[in-house]
Motif scaffolding. Sequence first.
Motif, PDB file in Angstrom:
ATOM      1  N   SER A 290      23.759  34.013  73.082  1.00 30.12           N
ATOM      2  CA  SER A 290      24.874  33.757  72.157  1.00 30.12           C
ATOM      3  C   SER A 290      24.408  33.027  70.907  1.00 30.12           C
ATOM      4  N   LEU A 291      23.199  33.344  70.452  1.00 38.48           N
ATOM      5  CA  LEU A 291      22.617  32.649  69.308  1.00 38.48           C
ATOM      6  C   LEU A 291      23.460  32.852  68.050  1.00 38.48           C
ATOM      7  N   SER A 292      23.764  31.759  67.376  1.00 36.30           N
ATOM      8  CA  SER A 292      24.541  31.817  66.138  1.00 36.30           C
ATOM      9  C   SER A 292      23.742  31.189  65.001  1.00 36.30           C
ATOM     10  N   GLU A 293      24.205  31.367  63.791  1.00 36.55           N
ATOM     11  CA  GLU A 293      23.508  30.824  62.622  1.00 36.55           C
ATOM     12  C   GLU A 293      23.400  29.310  62.688  1.00 36.55           C
ATOM     13  N   THR A 294      24.376  28.657  63.281  1.00 36.39           N
ATOM     14  CA  THR A 294      24.345  27.196  63.364  1.00 36.39           C
ATOM     15  C   THR A 294      23.329  26.691  64.380  1.00 36.39           C
ATOM     16  N   ASP A 295      22.777  27.605  65.194  1.00 30.57           N
ATOM     17  CA  ASP A 295      21.761  27.230  66.177  1.00 30.57           C
ATOM     18  C   ASP A 295      20.353  27.283  65.597  1.00 30.57           C
ATOM     19  N   ILE A 296      20.227  27.733  64.347  1.00 29.21           N
ATOM     20  CA  ILE A 296      18.918  27.959  63.736  1.00 29.21           C
ATOM     21  C   ILE A 296      18.836  27.225  62.405  1.00 29.21           C
ATOM     22  N   TRP A 297      17.698  26.602  62.142  1.00 28.54           N
ATOM     23  CA  TRP A 297      17.447  26.049  60.818  1.00 28.54           C
ATOM     24  C   TRP A 297      15.952  26.007  60.567  1.00 28.54           C
ATOM     25  N   THR A 298      15.576  25.565  59.370  1.00 27.30           N
ATOM     26  CA  THR A 298      14.177  25.622  58.955  1.00 27.30           C
ATOM     27  C   THR A 298      13.586  24.218  58.874  1.00 27.30           C
TER      28      THR A 298
ATOM     29  N   ALA B 215      13.525  27.479  80.635  1.00 32.46           N
ATOM     30  CA  ALA B 215      13.755  28.902  80.382  1.00 32.46           C
ATOM     31  C   ALA B 215      15.222  29.255  80.596  1.00 32.46           C
ATOM     32  N   ARG B 216      15.847  28.631  81.590  1.00 35.78           N
ATOM     33  CA  ARG B 216      17.267  28.884  81.850  1.00 35.78           C
ATOM     34  C   ARG B 216      18.111  28.488  80.635  1.00 35.78           C
ATOM     35  N   LEU B 217      17.788  27.354  80.048  1.00 37.80           N
ATOM     36  CA  LEU B 217      18.492  26.922  78.841  1.00 37.80           C
ATOM     37  C   LEU B 217      18.259  27.912  77.701  1.00 37.80           C
ATOM     38  N   SER B 218      17.016  28.326  77.524  1.00 41.41           N
ATOM     39  CA  SER B 218      16.695  29.235  76.421  1.00 41.41           C
ATOM     40  C   SER B 218      17.405  30.574  76.574  1.00 41.41           C
ATOM     41  N   GLN B 219      17.513  31.059  77.798  1.00 42.13           N
ATOM     42  CA  GLN B 219      18.198  32.327  78.028  1.00 42.13           C
ATOM     43  C   GLN B 219      19.670  32.230  77.635  1.00 42.13           C
TER      44      GLN B 219
ATOM     45  N   GLY C 182      10.416  35.573  67.391  1.00 42.96           N
ATOM     46  CA  GLY C 182      10.769  36.611  68.349  1.00 42.96           C
ATOM     47  C   GLY C 182      12.017  36.239  69.137  1.00 42.96           C
ATOM     48  N   PHE C 183      12.135  34.979  69.482  1.00 37.71           N
ATOM     49  CA  PHE C 183      13.308  34.478  70.201  1.00 37.71           C
ATOM     50  C   PHE C 183      14.569  34.736  69.386  1.00 37.71           C
ATOM     51  N   ILE C 184      14.521  34.441  68.099  1.00 38.03           N
ATOM     52  CA  ILE C 184      15.675  34.634  67.230  1.00 38.03           C
ATOM     53  C   ILE C 184      16.057  36.111  67.130  1.00 38.03           C
ATOM     54  N   ARG C 185      15.056  36.988  67.127  1.00 34.36           N
ATOM     55  CA  ARG C 185      15.314  38.421  67.019  1.00 34.36           C
ATOM     56  C   ARG C 185      15.720  39.049  68.359  1.00 34.36           C
ATOM     57  N   GLY C 186      15.761  38.253  69.409  1.00 29.78           N
ATOM     58  CA  GLY C 186      16.099  38.797  70.720  1.00 29.78           C
ATOM     59  C   GLY C 186      14.936  39.462  71.408  1.00 29.78           C
ATOM     60  N   GLU C 187      13.707  39.112  70.992  1.00 24.06           N
ATOM     61  CA  GLU C 187      12.501  39.726  71.534  1.00 24.06           C
ATOM     62  C   GLU C 187      11.756  38.760  72.444  1.00 24.06           C
ATOM     63  N   GLN C 188      10.465  39.039  72.647  1.00 21.55           N
ATOM     64  CA  GLN C 188       9.660  38.243  73.573  1.00 21.55           C
ATOM     65  C   GLN C 188       9.440  36.812  73.074  1.00 21.55           C
ATOM     66  N   TYR C 189       9.427  35.889  74.021  1.00 23.66           N
ATOM     67  CA  TYR C 189       9.070  34.499  73.745  1.00 23.66           C
ATOM     68  C   TYR C 189       8.611  33.886  75.063  1.00 23.66           C
ATOM     69  N   ALA C 190       8.086  32.675  75.010  1.00 26.26           N
ATOM     70  CA  ALA C 190       7.598  32.033  76.233  1.00 26.26           C
ATOM     71  C   ALA C 190       7.798  30.525  76.171  1.00 26.26           C
TER      72      ALA C 190
ATOM     73  N   ASP D 238       7.974  22.538  57.355  1.00 23.67           N
ATOM     74  CA  ASP D 238       6.824  23.420  57.148  1.00 23.67           C
ATOM     75  C   ASP D 238       7.245  24.884  56.996  1.00 23.67           C
ATOM     76  N   SER D 239       8.554  25.101  56.811  1.00 21.37           N
ATOM     77  CA  SER D 239       9.142  26.429  56.599  1.00 21.37           C
ATOM     78  C   SER D 239       9.210  27.290  57.859  1.00 21.37           C
ATOM     79  N   SER D 240       8.855  26.737  59.004  1.00 26.78           N
ATOM     80  CA  SER D 240       8.961  27.494  60.253  1.00 26.78           C
ATOM     81  C   SER D 240      10.356  27.304  60.847  1.00 26.78           C
ATOM     82  N   PRO D 241      10.855  28.308  61.571  1.00 26.07           N
ATOM     83  CA  PRO D 241      12.198  28.195  62.149  1.00 26.07           C
ATOM     84  C   PRO D 241      12.207  27.345  63.412  1.00 26.07           C
ATOM     85  N   VAL D 242      13.346  26.750  63.692  1.00 21.44           N
ATOM     86  CA  VAL D 242      13.534  25.994  64.929  1.00 21.44           C
ATOM     87  C   VAL D 242      14.973  26.207  65.386  1.00 21.44           C
ATOM     88  N   THR D 243      15.192  26.156  66.683  1.00 25.86           N
ATOM     89  CA  THR D 243      16.532  26.380  67.221  1.00 25.86           C
ATOM     90  C   THR D 243      16.914  25.262  68.184  1.00 25.86           C
ATOM     91  N   VAL D 244      18.185  25.269  68.584  1.00 26.01           N
ATOM     92  CA  VAL D 244      18.631  24.281  69.565  1.00 26.01           C
ATOM     93  C   VAL D 244      17.876  24.453  70.874  1.00 26.01           C
TER      94      VAL D 244
END
Length: 346
Positions: free
Chosen positions: A27-35, A18-22, A141-149, A38-44
């Motif tokens: 400071s999430l950037s476009e380079t931290d996200i890709w598809t 969780a500390r890493l995810s926070q 939700g994580f990408i949008r700055g909202e709830q995640y777990a 299965d068309s679902s998003p994934v991040t670093v």
Amino acid sequence: MSYAKELAAAKKAVSLAARLSQKVQKSLSETDIWTKSDSSPVTVADYGSQAIVNLVLEKELHPEPLSLVAEEDSADLRKIGAESVLARITELVKDTLATDESCGASPLSSDDVLSAIDRGKSEGGPKGRHWILDPIGGTRGFIRGEQYAVGLALLVEGKVVLGVMACPRLPLESTAFNIQKSSPGKVGCLFFAAIGSGTYAQSLNGLSPPEKVQVSSVDDPEKATFFESYHTPVPFHSSIAKKLGIKAFPIRVNSQTKYAALSRGDGEVYLRFTRKAESIWNHAAGSVVVSEAGGIVSDAEGNPLDFSKGKYLSYKTGIIATTQKLMPRLLKAVRESMEEEKFNNL
């Protein structure tokens, strides 16, 4: 049987993930996200979280063999052109582990991180011990700055015996509020439960002592609220809610945060009816957190969820979680709504 050692290891692993995810979410950037394919998003953060959990569990529970069923694999990270992303994940993992004195400075290489991610390829099953991990539940939700777990559970001989969930955006105060976006004030909760021992919650930073939590005592369906995923509203859910007499708007939020909020009484019903196969990591930790808080998690016919069939749940039609008091009427409303749907589809 006591699972104190395993629970302590799981709490440390999830807290560090969780500390890493926070750090990433801030400071999430476009380079931290890709598809993914299965068309679902994934991040670093998804990859870094999975690597950290595996590395911590291996260290804390050594020399016990470790079987981990997890969402991600390193295939995309091994492709040409992914070198910079892999380097970022490696640094995130190293820096996060270095914040914990017991982990110390780590000489981890990128290959070590790739191997740690790929040790989550276990298929699980009814025999032996298997850890079940959702490294970032609710990536959208994580990408949008909202709830995640971050959710981690232990399966022993086909039964979930403990679960730990970090909800970094969930307010500490337990109230019936809209959790779709983080509220002002102190946020970041850690929920944990072991079979027969109850469910506890504390601040994610560890500055507050654990407190035992219980599901809501509401016994009038008209005063209840229900959770569903933060997607297009599901008409079937609305039908069930109407039959129960629920008047409040649904609380829509991604991830197992719904289970955490339900376990401490922020709402009374969680509905999940979908035609897609449900991965065990999306429900394992949450199911034991709710059940140990006095709630019930079942399929649409009232049967306990079966986590022993591999990576996917074996269940009938849908998943529901609620309180002991509301379960009989909820099952009745589900049956009636299912019958109506069959009639309308004739």
